[in-house]
Design a protein around this motif. Structure first.
Motif, PDB file in Angstrom:
ATOM      1  N   SER A 176      -6.914  11.706  22.797  1.00 39.25           N
ATOM      2  CA  SER A 176      -6.212  10.556  23.402  1.00 39.25           C
ATOM      3  C   SER A 176      -5.721   9.688  22.690  1.00 39.25           C
ATOM      4  CB  SER A 176      -7.113  10.273  24.644  1.00 39.25           C
ATOM      5  OG  SER A 176      -8.328   9.554  24.021  1.00 39.25           O
ATOM      6  N   ASP A 177      -6.316   9.590  21.050  1.00 37.89           N
ATOM      7  CA  ASP A 177      -5.938   8.543  20.381  1.00 37.89           C
ATOM      8  C   ASP A 177      -4.927   9.276  19.416  1.00 37.89           C
ATOM      9  OD1 ASP A 177      -8.002   6.581  21.151  1.00 37.89           O
ATOM     10  OD2 ASP A 177      -9.424   7.463  19.937  1.00 37.89           O
ATOM     11  N   PHE A 178      -4.758  10.417  19.142  1.00 33.06           N
ATOM     12  CA  PHE A 178      -3.716  10.957  18.152  1.00 33.06           C
ATOM     13  C   PHE A 178      -3.213  12.199  18.778  1.00 33.06           C
ATOM     14  CE2 PHE A 178      -7.335   9.045  15.643  1.00 33.06           C
ATOM     15  CZ  PHE A 178      -6.411   8.022  14.667  1.00 33.06           C
ATOM     16  N   ALA A 179      -1.845  12.361  18.387  1.00 32.69           N
ATOM     17  CA  ALA A 179      -1.050  13.332  19.159  1.00 32.69           C
ATOM     18  C   ALA A 179      -1.000  14.628  18.262  1.00 32.69           C
ATOM     19  CB  ALA A 179       0.333  12.986  19.287  1.00 32.69           C
ATOM     20  N   LEU A 180      -1.812  14.659  17.215  1.00 33.80           N
ATOM     21  CA  LEU A 180      -1.933  15.881  16.388  1.00 33.80           C
ATOM     22  C   LEU A 180      -3.122  15.616  15.462  1.00 33.80           C
ATOM     23  CD1 LEU A 180      -1.437  14.577  13.172  1.00 33.80           C
ATOM     24  CD2 LEU A 180       1.058  14.425  14.000  1.00 33.80           C
ATOM     25  N   THR A 181      -3.412  16.966  14.786  1.00 36.51           N
ATOM     26  CA  THR A 181      -4.659  17.056  14.064  1.00 36.51           C
ATOM     27  C   THR A 181      -3.964  17.182  12.636  1.00 36.51           C
ATOM     28  OG1 THR A 181      -5.796  18.322  15.298  1.00 36.51           O
ATOM     29  CG2 THR A 181      -6.452  18.907  13.231  1.00 36.51           C
TER      30      THR A 181
ATOM     31  N   CYS B 164       0.993  -1.189  -0.050  1.00 33.33           N
ATOM     32  CA  CYS B 164      -0.015   0.034   0.186  1.00 33.33           C
ATOM     33  C   CYS B 164       0.842   1.410  -0.066  1.00 33.33           C
ATOM     34  CB  CYS B 164      -0.855   0.015   1.271  1.00 33.33           C
ATOM     35  SG  CYS B 164      -1.980   1.367   1.389  1.00 33.33           S
ATOM     36  N   PHE B 165       0.435   2.411  -0.440  1.00 32.90           N
ATOM     37  CA  PHE B 165       0.802   3.631  -0.442  1.00 32.90           C
ATOM     38  C   PHE B 165       0.667   4.527   0.696  1.00 32.90           C
ATOM     39  CE2 PHE B 165       0.752   3.229  -5.249  1.00 32.90           C
ATOM     40  CZ  PHE B 165       1.727   2.396  -5.552  1.00 32.90           C
ATOM     41  N   GLY B 166       0.434   3.862   1.937  1.00 35.56           N
ATOM     42  CA  GLY B 166       0.289   4.310   3.044  1.00 35.56           C
ATOM     43  C   GLY B 166      -0.864   5.226   3.143  1.00 35.56           C
ATOM     44  N   LEU B 167      -2.042   5.016   2.382  1.00 34.84           N
ATOM     45  CA  LEU B 167      -3.231   5.406   2.237  1.00 34.84           C
ATOM     46  C   LEU B 167      -4.199   5.880   3.498  1.00 34.84           C
ATOM     47  CD1 LEU B 167      -4.575   3.926  -1.202  1.00 34.84           C
ATOM     48  CD2 LEU B 167      -3.109   6.128  -0.769  1.00 34.84           C
ATOM     49  N   CYS B 168      -3.995   5.115   4.452  1.00 39.80           N
ATOM     50  CA  CYS B 168      -4.789   5.348   5.799  1.00 39.80           C
ATOM     51  C   CYS B 168      -3.982   6.666   6.563  1.00 39.80           C
ATOM     52  CB  CYS B 168      -4.838   4.119   6.665  1.00 39.80           C
ATOM     53  SG  CYS B 168      -3.447   3.656   7.318  1.00 39.80           S
ATOM     54  N   CYS B 169      -2.436   6.670   6.316  1.00 40.42           N
ATOM     55  CA  CYS B 169      -1.972   7.600   6.805  1.00 40.42           C
ATOM     56  C   CYS B 169      -1.876   9.179   6.051  1.00 40.42           C
ATOM     57  CB  CYS B 169      -0.414   7.276   6.953  1.00 40.42           C
ATOM     58  SG  CYS B 169      -0.107   5.709   7.730  1.00 40.42           S
ATOM     59  N   VAL B 170      -2.484   9.078   4.971  1.00 42.77           N
ATOM     60  CA  VAL B 170      -2.654  10.179   3.970  1.00 42.77           C
ATOM     61  C   VAL B 170      -4.328  10.735   3.855  1.00 42.77           C
ATOM     62  CG1 VAL B 170      -2.163  11.246   1.581  1.00 42.77           C
ATOM     63  CG2 VAL B 170      -0.704   9.505   2.738  1.00 42.77           C
ATOM     64  N   THR B 171      -4.829   9.685   3.660  1.00 48.09           N
ATOM     65  CA  THR B 171      -6.451  10.221   3.037  1.00 48.09           C
ATOM     66  C   THR B 171      -7.211  10.317   4.291  1.00 48.09           C
ATOM     67  OG1 THR B 171      -7.159   7.659   3.206  1.00 48.09           O
ATOM     68  CG2 THR B 171      -6.204   8.656   1.057  1.00 48.09           C
ATOM     69  N   LEU B 172      -7.025   9.630   5.591  1.00 45.77           N
ATOM     70  CA  LEU B 172      -7.970   9.895   6.665  1.00 45.77           C
ATOM     71  C   LEU B 172      -7.548  11.019   7.484  1.00 45.77           C
ATOM     72  CD1 LEU B 172      -8.429   6.145   7.845  1.00 45.77           C
ATOM     73  CD2 LEU B 172      -9.850   7.471   6.256  1.00 45.77           C
ATOM     74  N   PRO B 173      -8.521  11.647   7.932  1.00 48.37           N
ATOM     75  CA  PRO B 173      -8.333  12.919   9.186  1.00 48.37           C
ATOM     76  C   PRO B 173      -7.865  12.207  10.532  1.00 48.37           C
ATOM     77  CG  PRO B 173     -10.542  12.697   8.878  1.00 48.37           C
ATOM     78  CD  PRO B 173      -9.967  11.628   7.885  1.00 48.37           C
ATOM     79  N   PHE B 174      -7.178  13.188  11.144  1.00 49.80           N
ATOM     80  CA  PHE B 174      -6.883  12.886  12.812  1.00 49.80           C
ATOM     81  C   PHE B 174      -7.242  14.251  13.465  1.00 49.80           C
ATOM     82  CE2 PHE B 174      -4.824   9.438  10.819  1.00 49.80           C
ATOM     83  CZ  PHE B 174      -3.486   9.623  10.650  1.00 49.80           C
ATOM     84  N   THR B 175      -7.754  14.008  14.483  1.00 50.27           N
ATOM     85  CA  THR B 175      -7.915  15.212  15.630  1.00 50.27           C
ATOM     86  C   THR B 175      -6.990  14.838  16.782  1.00 50.27           C
ATOM     87  OG1 THR B 175     -10.375  15.365  14.498  1.00 50.27           O
ATOM     88  CG2 THR B 175      -9.692  16.355  16.752  1.00 50.27           C
ATOM     89  N   ARG B 176      -6.595  15.817  16.966  1.00 49.23           N
ATOM     90  CA  ARG B 176      -5.793  15.830  18.344  1.00 49.23           C
ATOM     91  C   ARG B 176      -6.550  15.396  19.271  1.00 49.23           C
ATOM     92  NH1 ARG B 176      -0.724  17.911  19.999  1.00 49.23           N
ATOM     93  NH2 ARG B 176      -0.251  18.120  22.227  1.00 49.23           N
TER      94      ARG B 176
ATOM     95  N   ARG C  22       3.914   7.254  21.702  1.00 45.73           N
ATOM     96  CA  ARG C  22       4.013   8.572  21.173  1.00 45.73           C
ATOM     97  C   ARG C  22       2.683   9.071  21.014  1.00 45.73           C
ATOM     98  NH1 ARG C  22       9.092   8.619  18.207  1.00 45.73           N
ATOM     99  NH2 ARG C  22       8.327  10.824  17.604  1.00 45.73           N
ATOM    100  N   GLY C  23       1.724   8.382  21.587  1.00 41.70           N
ATOM    101  CA  GLY C  23       0.366   9.169  21.576  1.00 41.70           C
ATOM    102  C   GLY C  23      -0.515   8.751  20.459  1.00 41.70           C
ATOM    103  N   PHE C  24      -0.171   7.864  19.639  1.00 38.01           N
ATOM    104  CA  PHE C  24      -0.911   7.437  18.198  1.00 38.01           C
ATOM    105  C   PHE C  24      -1.819   6.206  18.466  1.00 38.01           C
ATOM    106  CE2 PHE C  24       1.967  10.615  16.795  1.00 38.01           C
ATOM    107  CZ  PHE C  24       1.157  11.181  15.872  1.00 38.01           C
TER     108      PHE C  24
END
Length: 273
Positions: free
Chosen positions: A33-38, A19-31, A63-65
């Motif tokens: 307890s699950d994600f260290a950044l937005t 895969c081309f890391g699509l989940c790490c590119v196409t999906l949004p994150f919101t800072r 690392r907070g992810f």
């Protein structure tokens, strides 16, 4: 009563190397307890390396992810990378990134439906609807092999509704055969509930909120867990060996141990103790 082994095609299992890391590119994150950044949808995560691998994969939780460790694309990422887009990398072809971002959640949804339908097709008591289930599998599988325009034009709500009706019927037939007096907890709020050693054989737990619930030693054989929220649920010593429609992301979000009995096609999460 026995249940046929849950077997899934290889293309419904994540293969990050393809895969081309699509989940790490196409999906949004919101800072949180699950994600260290937005991060907005369509923007690469700061931890994504040039080879499309996660640069902090071995230390995501520290690392907070945590959100990354409970996610599973069910093969949608490599299907899009290698088939839909023919191996064209979004780095080399940035013009494809908006289409990939739109197509990824559609493919992920279709793969999740296929995962559940393959499980339903293996349930002996669901024989009355097996032909319809296999027909739906063929329809969805064919769609996942079409081009991105066809994929994005699909009537996903209608397809979901058709598949959901078949899954409900397969579940009802199987649970009725296993335990005619099973409990109905569908969509119930069981957050934080003490359910230690509970007899939940063939229970309907679809869409139930089991966040932080203590299910230590509970019997969940043939229980329908489709869409149940198992975040931080304690599954130590619980028997989920024949649970219906249980997925790897649900297990990844829960807490269990070496005594937790799981279906053969699912993996004990590495963070369980």
């Amino acid at each position: 009563m026995t249940t046929s082994p849950r077997t899934q095609p290889d293309d419904l299992r994540a293969d990050c190397a393809a895969c081309f890391g699509l989940c790490c590119v196409t999906l949004p994150f919101t800072r949180s307890s699950d994600f260290a950044l937005t991060k907005p949808a369509g923007r690469p995560c700061l931890n994504l390396a040039d080879d499309h691998r996660c640069g902090i994969h071995s230390g995501l939780r520290e690392r907070g992810f945590t959100g990354c460790t409970v996610y599973e694309c069910l093969g949608a990422g490599q299907k899009l990378s290698r088939h839909t887009f023919g191996g064209r990398d979004w780095r080399a072809h940035p013009e494809l990134l908006p289409v990939m971002t739109a197509a990824y959640p559609v493919m992920r949804h279709l793969h999740e439906l296929l995962w559940h339908l393959h499980h339903a097709a293996a349930l002996p008591p669901a024989a009355p609807v097996r032909d319809r289930v296999t027909g739906m599998i063929a329809t969805l599988d064919d769609l996942t092999h079409q081009d991105s325009d066809t994929l994005l034009a699909a009537d996903l709500p209608a397809l979901h509704a058709q598949a959901a009706e078949l899954l409900r019927t397969a579940s009802r037939l199987t649970r009725r055969h296993a335990n005619p007096r099973a409990r109905d907890h569908a969509r119930a709020d069981l957050t934080g509930r003490d359910m230690r050693n509970a007899d939940l054989r063939a229970a309907d737990l679809r869409g139930a909120l089991l966040i932080g619930a203590d299910l230590t030693g509970a019997t969940l054989t043939h229980a329908d867990l489709l869409g149940a929220d198992l975040r931080a649920a304690v599954l130590s010593g619980a028997d989920l060996s024949t649970a219906l429609f249980l997925t790897q992301p649900q297990l990844n979000a829960a807490r269990g141990d070496a005594a937790t009995r799981l279906p053969d096609d699912l993996t004990r999460p590495p963070h369980w103790h």
